[in-house]
Design a protein around this motif. Sequence first.
Motif, PDB file in Angstrom:
ATOM      1  N   PRO A  24      -5.581  -0.648  -4.923  1.00 14.87           N
ATOM      2  CA  PRO A  24      -4.309  -1.376  -4.782  1.00 14.87           C
ATOM      3  C   PRO A  24      -4.148  -2.028  -3.416  1.00 14.87           C
ATOM      4  O   PRO A  24      -4.970  -1.858  -2.511  1.00 14.87           O
ATOM      5  CB  PRO A  24      -3.254  -0.290  -5.013  1.00 14.87           C
ATOM      6  N   LYS A  25      -3.043  -2.764  -3.262  1.00 17.42           N
ATOM      7  CA  LYS A  25      -2.877  -3.683  -2.137  1.00 17.42           C
ATOM      8  C   LYS A  25      -2.890  -3.012  -0.779  1.00 17.42           C
ATOM      9  O   LYS A  25      -3.298  -3.625   0.211  1.00 17.42           O
ATOM     10  CB  LYS A  25      -1.594  -4.495  -2.293  1.00 17.42           C
ATOM     11  N   GLN A  26      -2.452  -1.734  -0.692  1.00 12.80           N
ATOM     12  CA  GLN A  26      -2.410  -1.097   0.625  1.00 12.80           C
ATOM     13  C   GLN A  26      -3.794  -0.907   1.233  1.00 12.80           C
ATOM     14  O   GLN A  26      -3.915  -0.710   2.436  1.00 12.80           O
ATOM     15  CB  GLN A  26      -1.677   0.244   0.554  1.00 12.80           C
ATOM     16  N   PHE A  27      -4.839  -1.016   0.420  1.00 13.27           N
ATOM     17  CA  PHE A  27      -6.202  -0.858   0.922  1.00 13.27           C
ATOM     18  C   PHE A  27      -6.917  -2.204   1.097  1.00 13.27           C
ATOM     19  O   PHE A  27      -8.118  -2.234   1.328  1.00 13.27           O
ATOM     20  CB  PHE A  27      -6.995   0.042  -0.028  1.00 13.27           C
ATOM     21  N   LEU A  63     -10.844   6.108  -0.330  1.00 12.19           N
ATOM     22  CA  LEU A  63     -10.452   4.861   0.329  1.00 12.19           C
ATOM     23  C   LEU A  63      -9.613   5.163   1.563  1.00 12.19           C
ATOM     24  O   LEU A  63      -9.848   4.603   2.644  1.00 12.19           O
ATOM     25  CB  LEU A  63      -9.654   3.987  -0.640  1.00 12.19           C
ATOM     26  N   ALA A  64      -8.624   6.036   1.407  1.00 13.74           N
ATOM     27  CA  ALA A  64      -7.747   6.373   2.530  1.00 13.74           C
ATOM     28  C   ALA A  64      -8.530   7.024   3.663  1.00 13.74           C
ATOM     29  O   ALA A  64      -8.368   6.672   4.844  1.00 13.74           O
ATOM     30  CB  ALA A  64      -6.627   7.293   2.054  1.00 13.74           C
ATOM     31  N   ALA A 111       5.936   2.966   4.544  1.00 12.92           N
ATOM     32  CA  ALA A 111       5.136   2.514   3.413  1.00 12.92           C
ATOM     33  C   ALA A 111       3.852   1.888   3.943  1.00 12.92           C
ATOM     34  O   ALA A 111       3.858   1.223   4.987  1.00 12.92           O
ATOM     35  CB  ALA A 111       5.911   1.504   2.583  1.00 12.92           C
ATOM     36  N   ALA A 112       2.761   2.085   3.226  1.00  3.22           N
ATOM     37  CA  ALA A 112       1.462   1.601   3.693  1.00  3.22           C
ATOM     38  C   ALA A 112       1.227   0.132   3.393  1.00  3.22           C
ATOM     39  O   ALA A 112       0.194  -0.411   3.771  1.00  3.22           O
ATOM     40  CB  ALA A 112       0.345   2.428   3.052  1.00  3.22           C
TER      41      ALA A 112
END
Length: 468
Positions: A24-27, A63-64, A111-112
């Motif tokens: 998703p977009k945060q990555f 990913l995180a 929020a990330a």
Amino acid sequence: MILPVVMAGGSGTRLWPLSRQKFPKQFLPLTSGKTMLQQTVLRLANLETLSPLLICNEDHRFLAAEQMRQLDIDDAKIILEPVGRNTAPAIALAAFKAQKDGQDPLLLVLAADHDIQQSDTFCQVVESAIPLAQEGKLVTFGIVPNCPETGYGYIKRGDNVNDNAFVVSQFVEKPDAATAHSYLDSGEYYWNSGMFLFKASRYLTELKAHRPDIYSACEKAISEEHPDLDFVRINTEAFEACPDDSIDYAVMEKTTDAVVVPLDAGWNDVGGFAALWQVKEQDENGNAFDGDVKAVETKNSMVLADDKLVATIGVEDLVIVNTKDAILVAHKDKSQEVKAIVNQLKTEKRSEFEFHREVYRPWGCYDSIDNGERFQVKRITVKPGAKLSVQMHHHRAEHWIVVSGTAKVTNGDKEILLTENQSTYIPIGVVHALENPGKVPLELIEVQSGSYLGEDDIVRFEDRYGRA
């Protein structure tokens, strides 16, 4: 001391095909060379903070962790949510975890996937709110609106607490256009950013008072935490039993200690392609281009070209997104409706809903470059020192050809080293493993052949990433 709590869940469906369920977009690096998650952490550089605590789901854990390692942050804690239960339980897990570690820090909840252009201003506003949080207030940061936005919730301010803070008078839902205009004209309303600052103990006290069911479920879930590599796993059954609720509904709308601090620092939640176009650098015609783009008589458009030339002629107010496996063309005013396409893909069980063509794994990545009825070709990259699981397949055989680097291959009872232009064949049912013992990335081509080529035809016997 401040403990940054970064909420890194969410699926980012409004930014498909850039964003996928498993990526998703945060990555993604949407607004700079760093990903949204990395930018969230980096903008705290001028604040004195503890190492960040991330909250994400099982699918995104590697990913995180990898994106924190890229920032040379090796001590970030990552709590894995077995299921999504909204923000109130997620923040409760962070507060309980902080207290279990013998601390009662100020939790800076972020929020990330937000873009904030003026990091220095953001840090100054956070610092101005520290005394309020230390006094026991639950601080939320209200974005000073610059237009009558109908896509955000709003916070109405009440009496002054000090020169830079107000009592929260009311949280209000997303308004219609006329109401949004009245909010903007009044000067008494802010956009609800979803960012907060408060003591861990104060949040838990308020949560216990107003939502004891959430409090109890999260307390039980975190009481049985289990370390796993970079991650903190919690009691799945207890957390699944937790009610789903946001911090606004569960706590902030009920407490008498909610305070709003205005923030005017170029904030954008990048909730869709129109918002992404706003934050990207634009040319004299209002166009934002990434990649190999040629444009003639094109205005106020965004073109994101991943792996091929994209050319436009005589278009205006369009969003065009090209990835390796999908192309989106949408009017900018309709770009929020991309979620309808995502729902169709999900219903049809299309892989484009879930994955990019290039899929990232904890050991590296693979790119499915060709496929047919009984074959599939992948380009595989293995990071130095990384190893895929010891595994076997019931339905497919594999050919590996090394393009660059060195591969340490387990093939049945044999262990061999392969270098550039060397290859090996792994028959159906043979236990095998692939490792990069070298100091540079290993690149190889894998040709699969067989009656079934799905990713679920993997029996893992050993795995250093906890997937066996």
